[in-house]
Design a protein around this motif. Structure first.
Motif, PDB file in Angstrom:
ATOM      1  N   LEU A 176     -37.248 -13.095 -15.237  1.00 58.65           N
ATOM      2  CA  LEU A 176     -37.767 -11.872 -14.634  1.00 58.65           C
ATOM      3  C   LEU A 176     -38.271 -10.919 -15.726  1.00 58.65           C
ATOM      4  CD1 LEU A 176     -38.146 -10.573 -11.853  1.00 58.65           C
ATOM      5  CD2 LEU A 176     -35.875  -9.563 -12.084  1.00 58.65           C
ATOM      6  N   LYS A 177     -37.537 -10.873 -16.829  1.00 63.02           N
ATOM      7  CA  LYS A 177     -37.971 -10.067 -17.981  1.00 63.02           C
ATOM      8  C   LYS A 177     -39.333 -10.530 -18.494  1.00 63.02           C
ATOM      9  CE  LYS A 177     -33.600  -9.009 -20.490  1.00 63.02           C
ATOM     10  NZ  LYS A 177     -33.760  -7.581 -20.775  1.00 63.02           N
ATOM     11  N   ARG A 209     -37.593 -40.687 -14.055  1.00 63.32           N
ATOM     12  CA  ARG A 209     -37.950 -39.520 -13.253  1.00 63.32           C
ATOM     13  C   ARG A 209     -38.443 -38.395 -14.130  1.00 63.32           C
ATOM     14  NH1 ARG A 209     -33.637 -36.765 -11.752  1.00 63.32           N
ATOM     15  NH2 ARG A 209     -34.589 -35.818  -9.940  1.00 63.32           N
ATOM     16  N   ILE A 210     -39.245 -37.533 -13.512  1.00 58.58           N
ATOM     17  CA  ILE A 210     -39.546 -36.253 -14.137  1.00 58.58           C
ATOM     18  C   ILE A 210     -39.382 -35.177 -13.073  1.00 58.58           C
ATOM     19  CG2 ILE A 210     -42.047 -36.495 -13.737  1.00 58.58           C
ATOM     20  CD1 ILE A 210     -42.459 -34.868 -16.340  1.00 58.58           C
ATOM     21  N   GLU A 211     -38.753 -34.098 -13.446  1.00 58.24           N
ATOM     22  CA  GLU A 211     -38.648 -32.956 -12.537  1.00 58.24           C
ATOM     23  C   GLU A 211     -39.586 -31.884 -13.047  1.00 58.24           C
ATOM     24  OE1 GLU A 211     -34.660 -31.608 -12.038  1.00 58.24           O
ATOM     25  OE2 GLU A 211     -33.967 -33.543 -11.276  1.00 58.24           O
ATOM     26  N   VAL A 212     -40.572 -31.592 -12.244  1.00 55.53           N
ATOM     27  CA  VAL A 212     -41.535 -30.558 -12.599  1.00 55.53           C
ATOM     28  C   VAL A 212     -41.209 -29.349 -11.729  1.00 55.53           C
ATOM     29  CG1 VAL A 212     -43.976 -29.941 -12.680  1.00 55.53           C
ATOM     30  CG2 VAL A 212     -43.260 -32.331 -13.068  1.00 55.53           C
ATOM     31  N   ALA A 213     -40.703 -28.319 -12.356  1.00 55.29           N
ATOM     32  CA  ALA A 213     -40.330 -27.144 -11.565  1.00 55.29           C
ATOM     33  C   ALA A 213     -41.011 -25.936 -12.153  1.00 55.29           C
ATOM     34  CB  ALA A 213     -38.826 -26.948 -11.578  1.00 55.29           C
ATOM     35  N   ASN A 214     -41.475 -25.069 -11.311  1.00 53.43           N
ATOM     36  CA  ASN A 214     -42.003 -23.819 -11.805  1.00 53.43           C
ATOM     37  C   ASN A 214     -40.856 -22.851 -12.023  1.00 53.43           C
ATOM     38  OD1 ASN A 214     -45.136 -23.727 -11.850  1.00 53.43           O
ATOM     39  ND2 ASN A 214     -44.571 -25.005 -10.115  1.00 53.43           N
ATOM     40  N   VAL A 215     -41.018 -22.013 -13.000  1.00 54.45           N
ATOM     41  CA  VAL A 215     -39.989 -21.034 -13.331  1.00 54.45           C
ATOM     42  C   VAL A 215     -39.598 -20.241 -12.083  1.00 54.45           C
ATOM     43  CG1 VAL A 215     -39.618 -18.857 -14.564  1.00 54.45           C
ATOM     44  CG2 VAL A 215     -40.692 -20.779 -15.729  1.00 54.45           C
ATOM     45  N   GLN A 216     -38.311 -19.999 -11.936  1.00 53.46           N
ATOM     46  CA  GLN A 216     -37.815 -19.105 -10.891  1.00 53.46           C
ATOM     47  C   GLN A 216     -37.532 -17.761 -11.543  1.00 53.46           C
ATOM     48  OE1 GLN A 216     -37.488 -19.943  -7.683  1.00 53.46           O
ATOM     49  NE2 GLN A 216     -38.225 -22.006  -8.105  1.00 53.46           N
ATOM     50  N   TYR A 217     -37.968 -16.704 -10.878  1.00 55.33           N
ATOM     51  CA  TYR A 217     -37.937 -15.412 -11.566  1.00 55.33           C
ATOM     52  C   TYR A 217     -36.730 -14.546 -11.256  1.00 55.33           C
ATOM     53  CZ  TYR A 217     -42.404 -16.907 -13.110  1.00 55.33           C
ATOM     54  OH  TYR A 217     -43.384 -17.650 -13.697  1.00 55.33           O
ATOM     55  N   THR A 230     -34.034 -10.672   3.451  1.00 55.48           N
ATOM     56  CA  THR A 230     -34.835 -11.889   3.568  1.00 55.48           C
ATOM     57  C   THR A 230     -35.560 -12.106   2.239  1.00 55.48           C
ATOM     58  OG1 THR A 230     -35.128 -11.661   5.944  1.00 55.48           O
ATOM     59  CG2 THR A 230     -36.829 -12.876   4.765  1.00 55.48           C
ATOM     60  N   ASP A 231     -35.552 -13.338   1.777  1.00 61.24           N
ATOM     61  CA  ASP A 231     -36.213 -13.662   0.515  1.00 61.24           C
ATOM     62  C   ASP A 231     -37.688 -13.236   0.586  1.00 61.24           C
ATOM     63  OD1 ASP A 231     -37.453 -14.882  -1.648  1.00 61.24           O
ATOM     64  OD2 ASP A 231     -36.361 -16.781  -1.430  1.00 61.24           O
ATOM     65  N   PRO A 232     -38.137 -12.366  -0.313  1.00 59.74           N
ATOM     66  CA  PRO A 232     -39.535 -11.898  -0.256  1.00 59.74           C
ATOM     67  C   PRO A 232     -40.559 -13.019  -0.404  1.00 59.74           C
ATOM     68  CG  PRO A 232     -38.228 -10.431  -1.607  1.00 59.74           C
ATOM     69  CD  PRO A 232     -37.359 -11.624  -1.318  1.00 59.74           C
ATOM     70  N   ALA A 233     -40.131 -14.202  -0.803  1.00 64.68           N
ATOM     71  CA  ALA A 233     -41.073 -15.318  -0.835  1.00 64.68           C
ATOM     72  C   ALA A 233     -41.493 -15.708   0.580  1.00 64.68           C
ATOM     73  CB  ALA A 233     -40.451 -16.523  -1.536  1.00 64.68           C
ATOM     74  N   PHE A 288     -32.222 -10.499  -4.300  1.00 63.47           N
ATOM     75  CA  PHE A 288     -31.618  -9.413  -5.063  1.00 63.47           C
ATOM     76  C   PHE A 288     -32.576  -8.900  -6.137  1.00 63.47           C
ATOM     77  CE2 PHE A 288     -29.040  -7.652  -8.496  1.00 63.47           C
ATOM     78  CZ  PHE A 288     -28.293  -6.719  -7.792  1.00 63.47           C
ATOM     79  N   ALA A 289     -33.213  -9.849  -6.834  1.00 62.86           N
ATOM     80  CA  ALA A 289     -34.115  -9.456  -7.923  1.00 62.86           C
ATOM     81  C   ALA A 289     -35.310  -8.659  -7.401  1.00 62.86           C
ATOM     82  CB  ALA A 289     -34.595 -10.693  -8.682  1.00 62.86           C
ATOM     83  N   LEU A 290     -35.831  -9.043  -6.240  1.00 56.89           N
ATOM     84  CA  LEU A 290     -37.081  -8.432  -5.776  1.00 56.89           C
ATOM     85  C   LEU A 290     -36.877  -7.324  -4.744  1.00 56.89           C
ATOM     86  CD1 LEU A 290     -39.317 -11.595  -5.434  1.00 56.89           C
ATOM     87  CD2 LEU A 290     -39.212  -9.978  -7.332  1.00 56.89           C
TER      88      LEU A 290
END
Ligand code: SF4
Ligand code: SF4
Lengths: 96, 397
Positions: free
Chosen positions: B215-216, B202-210, B352-355, B343-345
């Motif tokens: 976030l920095k 397997r490979i897990e390809v995930a984009n960074v979560q900010y 509600t998640d801004p995404a 919380f971050a955004l």
């Protein structure tokens, strides 16, 4: 592995060292534990997995056809479908 | 290495367990299936998107072998089936063998999430004999320059190849974790080739979560829309080409999505995380939310914590939700998205998640992402104990 394996009755398949059959006491279910997944098994899938003891797929089918007095083709279709799926997902070791 | 990408974050186990997430008759939530055991925050790598908190914990606060073993006994009793040994770098712990052996003894399925730069052959064989089932090795880039620069560690790639070979020699399952961002997305095809070469299943390809470190570094990491389109097309083609050879798990970055990613089967429903000092968190990133009070395994049993801890129950289910989630038909599907991202955004963990397209902040989040992806600088702030330092600008190759 560089090519997809299509199972045939002559092949011997076994659980990989990383695929573990386990009864989950807390929930009362049979599971196959594999990377990042918990596969919930019904009784017939448990029986299939327990039969992976070094016999060829064909030999297991002969045995099941007698044991369950069911048409061999019917059992073969189900069994191969499940084992092919598990093979594609990398849960099994295959000896040609 | 706390950078194992998964659909929920850099390191949280994914919720492939929906089937088992069913609530018991007397409760609105089920029993936990998997635990992420963060053995340490110490790590030889310094990935700028690490999901460990900005305040890393020192070795002196880490749980002892006995603490972990007691916790594993309680996990098994509680219905946990899989344990992911993670970090930081879990191989730094000298008692890793004891912990794997104990997991096996109590019937937990042990997984090791590692950068692969600290392993030796004997240790891998020992761990396999003690019951280790699965190893996840992170890859920071396909080219030596990228790999060294992103991880902040020299010559990591050859070490990873060696470790991968030992995993296969021991007959264990291998997953490659690739955390993707603007500075390495173009190398994804090569990373997939590496996974095939290493004989990973397997490979897990995930984009960074900010949140946290990422976030920095958001400006330096945010992918462009063009990169994402290319990646999605590449992944679809690769999945077809590699069927039966390599499974590809792929999570798109949700800044560019219309709906948020699902919060791992729901907050406090299938999973928890234990921090190096014994805090029990609903997810690996939950310490980024200030104001949550976590309970510690030194003071309470896991069973007590699962059912009674405020941090575990505050966002469980749907009762806490504000509008627009409260009246949304998807609220049981995504559980309102990610609390850490909210919380971050949005500055509030219960927003509600801004995404999500329905969040009032969605448009501005999307625009910021676009702007940062095209105009942002490439300088990285590394994750380490001694505060942060900046990398030299990348050498163009
Ligand atoms: S409004 Fe809330 S529940 Fe509905 S899709 Fe958006 S985040 Fe999910
Ligand atoms: S809040 Fe949910 S989605 Fe967000 S990081 Fe935590 S577990 Fe993952």
């Amino acid at each position: 592995m560089s090519e997809r394996i299509t199972l045939t009755e002559a092949m011997v398949v076994r659980l990989k060292r990383s695929s573990r059959l386990r009864f989950d006491k807390a929930r009362g279910i049979h599971t196959l534990l594999v990377p990042e997944r918990v596969v919930v098994l019904n009784e017939s899938s448990v029986m299939i997995i327990e039969a992976l003891d070094g016999r060829s797929i064909g030999a297991i089918l002969d045995d099941f056809a007698v044991k369950f007095t069911a048409p061999r083709e019917v059992i073969a279709a189900d069994l191969l479908k499940m084992l092919q799926d598990f093979t594609d997902k990398g849960y099994l070791d295959i000896t040609p | 290495m706390k950078d194992a990408p998964q659909s929920e974050g850099q390191s949280a186990p994914k919720s492939q367990f929906a089937l088992l997430g069913a609530a018991s008759p007397d409760r609105s939530y089920g029993l936990p299936l998997a635990v992420l055991a963060e053995l340490t925050h110490r790590c030889p790598l310094q990935c700028p998107y690490c999901s460990n908190p900005i305040q890393l914990e020192r070795a002196s606060r880490e749980l002892s072998t006995e603490d972990w073993c007691r916790a594993m006994d309680q996990m098994a009793d509680l219905g946990v089936l899989q344990i992911h040994f993670s970090g930081g770098e879990p191989c730094i712990r000298k008692d890793l063998e004891d912990l794997v052996a104990h997991a096996t003894k109590v019937g937990l399925y042990p997984n090791l999430i590692t950068s692969g730069v600290m392993m030796d052959r004997e240790r891998m064989m020992r761990l396999a004999d003690l019951g280790l089932a699965h190893v996840q090795i992170s890859i920071q880039g396909a080219r030596a320059g990228t790999s060294d620069r992103i991880g902040g560690f020299k010559n990591a790639l050859p070490k990873k190849f060696e470790t991968a070979a030992w995993v296969k020699e021991a007959g264990l399952a291998l997953t490659i974790n690739a955390v993707m961002h603007r500075q390495n997305l173009d190398e994804l095809p090569e990373i997939v080739d590496i996974a095939v070469q290493m004989r990973a299943e397997r490979i897990e390809v995930a984009n960074v979560q900010y949140y946290g470190w990422a976030l920095k570094n958001r400006e330096a990491l945010m992918p462009t829309i063009a990169q994402l389109k290319e990646t999605t097309a590449f992944v679809e083609a690769a999945r077809a080409r590699l069927q039966g050879i390599l499974s590809i798990d792929y999570v798109i970055p949700d800044y560019y999505a219309k709906r948020p990613k699902q919060c791992m089967g729901g907050w406090g429903r299938q999973f928890f995380n234990i921090s190096p000092s014994g805090n029990v968190l609903p997810c690996h990133a939950a310490e980024t939310i200030t104001g949550l009070k976590f309970d510690n395994i030194r003071e309470h049993s896991l069973e007590w914590i699962w059912h009674n801890s405020d941090a575990m129950s505050c966002f469980r289910g749907t009762g806490w939700m504000p509008e627009p989630c409260r009246s949304c038909p998807l609220k049981e599907v995504d559980f309102g998205g990610c609390r850490c991202q909210a919380f971050a955004l949005a500055g509030r963990a219960d927003a509600t998640d801004p995404a999500c397209e329905k969040s009032p902040l969605h448009a501005s989040v999307f625009e910021t992402a676009m702007a940062e992806s095209t105009h942002g600088h490439d300088r990285l702030i590394y994750r380490n104990f001694s505060g942060t330092k900046e990398a030299p600008l990348p050498q163009k190759d």
